[in-house]
Design a protein around this motif. Structure first.
Motif, PDB file in Angstrom:
ATOM      1  N   ALA A 451       0.829  -1.211   0.000  1.00  0.00           N
ATOM      2  CA  ALA A 451       0.000   0.000   0.000  1.00  0.00           C
ATOM      3  C   ALA A 451       0.858   1.253   0.000  1.00  0.00           C
ATOM      4  N   ALA A 452       1.949   1.223   0.768  1.00  0.00           N
ATOM      5  CA  ALA A 452       2.836   2.383   0.820  1.00  0.00           C
ATOM      6  C   ALA A 452       3.459   2.645  -0.551  1.00  0.00           C
ATOM      7  N   LYS A 453       3.800   1.573  -1.255  1.00  0.00           N
ATOM      8  CA  LYS A 453       4.362   1.719  -2.590  1.00  0.00           C
ATOM      9  C   LYS A 453       3.335   2.295  -3.558  1.00  0.00           C
ATOM     10  N   SER A 454       2.083   1.813  -3.434  1.00  0.00           N
ATOM     11  CA  SER A 454       1.010   2.300  -4.308  1.00  0.00           C
ATOM     12  C   SER A 454       0.637   3.743  -4.001  1.00  0.00           C
ATOM     13  N   LEU A 455       0.846   4.157  -2.758  1.00  0.00           N
ATOM     14  CA  LEU A 455       0.484   5.513  -2.348  1.00  0.00           C
ATOM     15  C   LEU A 455       1.281   6.561  -3.120  1.00  0.00           C
ATOM     16  N   GLY A 456       2.517   6.238  -3.453  1.00  0.00           N
ATOM     17  CA  GLY A 456       3.348   7.156  -4.221  1.00  0.00           C
ATOM     18  C   GLY A 456       3.551   8.472  -3.488  1.00  0.00           C
ATOM     19  N   ALA A 457       3.315   9.562  -4.203  1.00  0.00           N
ATOM     20  CA  ALA A 457       3.532  10.899  -3.626  1.00  0.00           C
ATOM     21  C   ALA A 457       2.263  11.483  -3.022  1.00  0.00           C
ATOM     22  N   SER A 458       1.197  10.695  -2.967  1.00  0.00           N
ATOM     23  CA  SER A 458      -0.061  11.201  -2.424  1.00  0.00           C
ATOM     24  C   SER A 458       0.058  11.446  -0.928  1.00  0.00           C
ATOM     25  N   ALA A 460      -2.830  12.745   0.731  1.00  0.00           N
ATOM     26  CA  ALA A 460      -4.201  12.915   1.192  1.00  0.00           C
ATOM     27  C   ALA A 460      -4.341  12.230   2.551  1.00  0.00           C
ATOM     28  N   GLY A 461      -4.883  12.966   3.523  1.00  0.00           N
ATOM     29  CA  GLY A 461      -4.937  12.449   4.883  1.00  0.00           C
ATOM     30  C   GLY A 461      -5.582  11.088   5.000  1.00  0.00           C
ATOM     31  N   ALA A 462      -6.741  10.899   4.353  1.00  0.00           N
ATOM     32  CA  ALA A 462      -7.467   9.631   4.454  1.00  0.00           C
ATOM     33  C   ALA A 462      -6.648   8.479   3.894  1.00  0.00           C
ATOM     34  N   ASP A 463      -5.932   8.715   2.770  1.00  0.00           N
ATOM     35  CA  ASP A 463      -5.134   7.659   2.158  1.00  0.00           C
ATOM     36  C   ASP A 463      -3.929   7.306   3.025  1.00  0.00           C
ATOM     37  N   CYS A 500       5.678  13.951   3.219  1.00  0.00           N
ATOM     38  CA  CYS A 500       4.491  14.799   3.098  1.00  0.00           C
ATOM     39  C   CYS A 500       4.758  16.182   3.682  1.00  0.00           C
ATOM     40  N   ALA A 501       5.446  16.220   4.817  1.00  0.00           N
ATOM     41  CA  ALA A 501       5.766  17.519   5.438  1.00  0.00           C
ATOM     42  C   ALA A 501       6.689  18.345   4.540  1.00  0.00           C
ATOM     43  N   THR A 502       7.656  17.686   3.925  1.00  0.00           N
ATOM     44  CA  THR A 502       8.594  18.382   3.041  1.00  0.00           C
ATOM     45  C   THR A 502       7.891  18.972   1.824  1.00  0.00           C
ATOM     46  N   SER A 503       6.865  18.285   1.351  1.00  0.00           N
ATOM     47  CA  SER A 503       6.138  18.747   0.162  1.00  0.00           C
ATOM     48  C   SER A 503       5.042  19.745   0.501  1.00  0.00           C
ATOM     49  N   GLY A 504       4.976  20.153   1.770  1.00  0.00           N
ATOM     50  CA  GLY A 504       3.985  21.146   2.169  1.00  0.00           C
ATOM     51  C   GLY A 504       2.640  20.576   2.554  1.00  0.00           C
ATOM     52  N   HIS A 505       2.600  19.274   2.818  1.00  0.00           N
ATOM     53  CA  HIS A 505       1.339  18.631   3.201  1.00  0.00           C
ATOM     54  C   HIS A 505       1.496  17.915   4.537  1.00  0.00           C
ATOM     55  N   ALA A 506       1.996  18.626   5.520  1.00  0.00           N
ATOM     56  CA  ALA A 506       2.207  18.037   6.837  1.00  0.00           C
ATOM     57  C   ALA A 506       0.882  17.583   7.448  1.00  0.00           C
ATOM     58  N   ILE A 575      -2.530  -0.538  17.355  1.00  0.00           N
ATOM     59  CA  ILE A 575      -2.232   0.885  17.271  1.00  0.00           C
ATOM     60  C   ILE A 575      -3.012   1.418  16.075  1.00  0.00           C
ATOM     61  N   GLU A 576      -3.734   2.501  16.280  1.00  0.00           N
ATOM     62  CA  GLU A 576      -4.597   3.034  15.219  1.00  0.00           C
ATOM     63  C   GLU A 576      -4.283   4.511  15.018  1.00  0.00           C
ATOM     64  N   PHE A 577      -4.025   4.876  13.774  1.00  0.00           N
ATOM     65  CA  PHE A 577      -3.727   6.266  13.431  1.00  0.00           C
ATOM     66  C   PHE A 577      -4.991   6.965  12.933  1.00  0.00           C
ATOM     67  N   SER A 578      -5.130   8.238  13.264  1.00  0.00           N
ATOM     68  CA  SER A 578      -6.248   9.034  12.744  1.00  0.00           C
ATOM     69  C   SER A 578      -5.787  10.476  12.626  1.00  0.00           C
ATOM     70  N   GLU A 579      -6.395  11.196  11.700  1.00  0.00           N
ATOM     71  CA  GLU A 579      -6.010  12.588  11.462  1.00  0.00           C
ATOM     72  C   GLU A 579      -6.742  13.489  12.454  1.00  0.00           C
ATOM     73  N   VAL A 580      -6.013  14.384  13.105  1.00  0.00           N
ATOM     74  CA  VAL A 580      -6.615  15.269  14.103  1.00  0.00           C
ATOM     75  C   VAL A 580      -6.557  16.727  13.685  1.00  0.00           C
ATOM     76  N   GLN A 581      -6.050  17.019  12.516  1.00  0.00           N
ATOM     77  CA  GLN A 581      -5.909  18.396  12.070  1.00  0.00           C
ATOM     78  C   GLN A 581      -7.256  19.082  11.970  1.00  0.00           C
ATOM     79  N   ALA A 582      -8.254  18.358  11.432  1.00  0.00           N
ATOM     80  CA  ALA A 582      -9.584  18.952  11.287  1.00  0.00           C
ATOM     81  C   ALA A 582     -10.193  19.255  12.639  1.00  0.00           C
TER      82      ALA A 582
END
Length: 594
Positions: A451-458, A460-463, A500-506, A575-582
């Motif tokens: 999955a990480a390989k397929s993710l590429g440069a994306s 997107a938080g959900a992905d 992601c942080a380096t590309s401006g999508h932290a 261990i479960e990750f979730s986005e908290v920025q929103a």
């Protein structure tokens, strides 16, 4: 013309025949059976996909009724498997038939089966070809015996979907070019139904034509039915040559007749009504012959929105495939079982309760049984009486999910003998195994890497979150130290987040710890927090900014599986990750409005 094709293939391989084949391949019989059970559903899926287009269905029908397919192969297997020469020839023929039908090599399928079963690749290559020969042979026999027509082939294969779906996985379907297993199962049914409908009612669903010339008359489905011969000619000699000569002459006469008919329709419209009245009575006597006249004149036919220019049929989405029935059992130290089950109807629920009451007596077991009419039938109920000794074994744990049986607890030990007993009890198509945590971790790691390989440069938080949650951190019991097996995946996770942080999508993520239900709630809450802190620390050490991660422990709340079995507890200790920025942004907005 309904039949269980998988069962036909299995019936052609009784134990004595499997033993013969195993001797030639140098395999134990159970390994041979396992390869057949994994391969055959995938092959049926490939044939089913072939029938998703009009041209594909025609080509497959012609292949099945061709001379290369032996309708008597089931009866001839003992003779063929008497020597390695017979095995090699049958496998080679089967592989050629499959590759012609699938329009791709099947080495990838054989290799995938080898990886999934642990059987050497040379053996899975041979068995896949043999399974292909048998599958095509039993299909031919069935079509001939029931005078089947081309329109019934997609229907026949479509009826196999519920049987094969539980045995398909992304590895098998992807290597055959079918996409993901779940997506394939959800969409293929409607496609083959539309193809079958076109053959049965061509006037109601005409295919678009590219030529402006008058089209040949469309024949009904019965016009392409086949009449089974009294006996198939399989030797090459004077009789065979005579048969081929007669067949060629018949084909030539048929072609001339079709041409004259086409001319008559083009020059004399009055002939149309006469032929239309008699077309339904027409039959093709030569096996494998098929009409090429499926189209109405382009000037008269309405546009067929259900078909594309290449004949692919797009139909409305198929109904969701029914879920499997389920049984989960945990036996306490005194031999009292606790069961959770989901069955299809009240009759199945009553049968299970009656069996438990007969064995243990009222009040001596705990049972939570749900009736869901959208579930598949609980076929495992036929063996419930034989399972009663296991259900009274202290410390036993068992999960039955459709045709998959998983053991854990005291009965997972090979010395207990239960693994072999259940394999013998259920037989094919059931898959009986003991839960293996190390294998589960390895499978999760591979899924994460893919999955990480397929993710590429994306970024997107959900992905990103979905990908991170594929990894497993398998903590030791009552321990909060990150195991060595998880470090590679966590380091890769850190690299992903830093990119992601380096590309401006932290991203700002919550690292949540969860536990199973063993131990007190307070202890589990504290332990889950310690584990979340430990994972966060590894990520921060690998370069993820500390303020991008928040650790939180939740104890045994929100379980994702039953805690009654080892695999369920394994899944819940996560261990479960979730986005908290929103969430943070929303909280800041509320503060600003106060």
């Amino acid at each position: 013309m309904s039949v269980n094709v998988i069962q036909l293939v299995r019936s052609a391989l009784p134990d004595t025949v499997v033993q013969q084949l195993s001797n030639c391949l140098g395999l134990p019989p159970e390994a041979t059976t396992k390869v057949v059970d994994v391969t055959t559903p995938a092959l049926v899926a490939g044939l089913l996909n072939k029938c998703a287009t009009l041209d594909g269905a025609r080509a497959l029908f012609a292949t099945i009724l061709g001379q290369e397919v032996n309708a008597d192969v089931a009866e001839q297997l003992p003779r063929l498997f008497a020597s390695t020469t017979g095995v090699t020839q049958l496998s080679s023929t089967g592989r050629q038939l499959l590759e012609h039908s699938f329009e791709r090599r099947i080495d990838g399928l054989s290799d995938t089966v080898s990886m999934q079963t642990g059987v050497p690749a040379h053996a899975t290559h041979a068995v896949s070809g043999i399974a292909g020969s048998i599958l095509m042979g039993v299909l031919k026999r069935h079509i001939l015996e029931h005078r089947g027509n081309i329109g019934q082939l997609p229907t026949l294969l479509g009826q196999q979907l519920q049987t094969i779906a539980p045995f398909l996985n992304d590895g098998l379907t992807t290597v055959l070019g079918l996409g993901g297993a779940a997506a394939f199962a959800q969409t293929i049914g409607s496609q083959v139904r539309a193809v079958s409908s076109h053959f049965e009612h061509p006037a109601a669903a005409p295919m678009p034509t590219t030529a402006r010339a008058p089209a040949e008359p469309a024949l009904s489905a019965t016009a392409i039915s086949v009449a089974p011969p009294a006996r198939e000619v399989r030797h090459v000699g004077p009789k065979a040559k005579h048969w081929f000569g007669m067949a060629a002459l018949s084909a030539l006469i048929g072609a001339i007749a079709a041409m004259l008919t086409w001319v008559a329709l083009a020059l004399c419209p009055a002939a149309t009504s006469f032929l239309g009245q008699h077309a339904a009575a027409a039959t093709v006597e030569a096996p494998g012959a098929a009409t090429q006249a499926d189209a109405q004149p382009a000037s008269q036919a309405p546009r067929d929105d259900a078909a594309s220019a290449v004949g692919k049929v797009e139909a409305e989405a198929a109904p969701a495939v029914a879920k499997d029935s389920q049984l989960i059992v945990a036996v306490d130290g005194k031999g009292k079982p606790t069961l959770t089950a989901i069955v299809q109807n009240v009759a199945e629920k009553s049968a299970l309760l009656n069996a438990l009451t007969k064995k243990f007596g009222a009040g001596n077991f705990n049972a939570d049984i749900t009736v869901d009419e959208n579930r598949k039938a609980a076929d495992w109920l036929a063996q419930i009486d034989a399972l009663m000794p296991l259900l009274s074994t202290p410390g036993a744990e068992m999960k039955i999910d459709g045709t998959r049986v998983e053991l854990s607890g005291t009965v997972a030990d090979a010395k207990s003998g239960w693994l072999d007993r259940l394999k013998s009890l259920f037989g094919a198509p059931y898959q009986v195994s003991a839960f293996d945590a190390a294998q589960a971790v390895a499978n999760a790691a591979q899924s994460f890497k893919n999955a990480a390989k397929s993710l590429g440069a994306s970024c997107a938080g959900a992905d990103v979150v979905k990908t991170l949650n594929l990894q497993v951190v398998n903590f030791a019991s009552r321990d909060a130290h990150v195991p060595q097996s998880a470090l590679d995946d966590l380091n890769q996770s850190a690299q992903l987040l830093k990119s992601c942080a380096t590309s401006g999508h932290a991203l700002k993520l919550e690292v949540a710890g969860f536990s199973d239900n063993l131990g007190s709630e307070a202890a589990n809450l504290e332990l889950s927090k310690e584990r979340a802190d430990a994972v966060r620390a590894v990520l921060v050490k690998a370069g993820v900014p500390a303020d991008a991660l928040v650790a939180q422990g939740y104890g045994n709340v929100r379980p994702v599986a039953s805690n009654a079995t080892e695999s369920g507890r394994f899944a819940n200790r996560r261990i479960e990750f979730s986005e908290v920025q929103a969430q943070t942004t929303q909280a800041q907005a509320q503060v600003q409005t106060k």
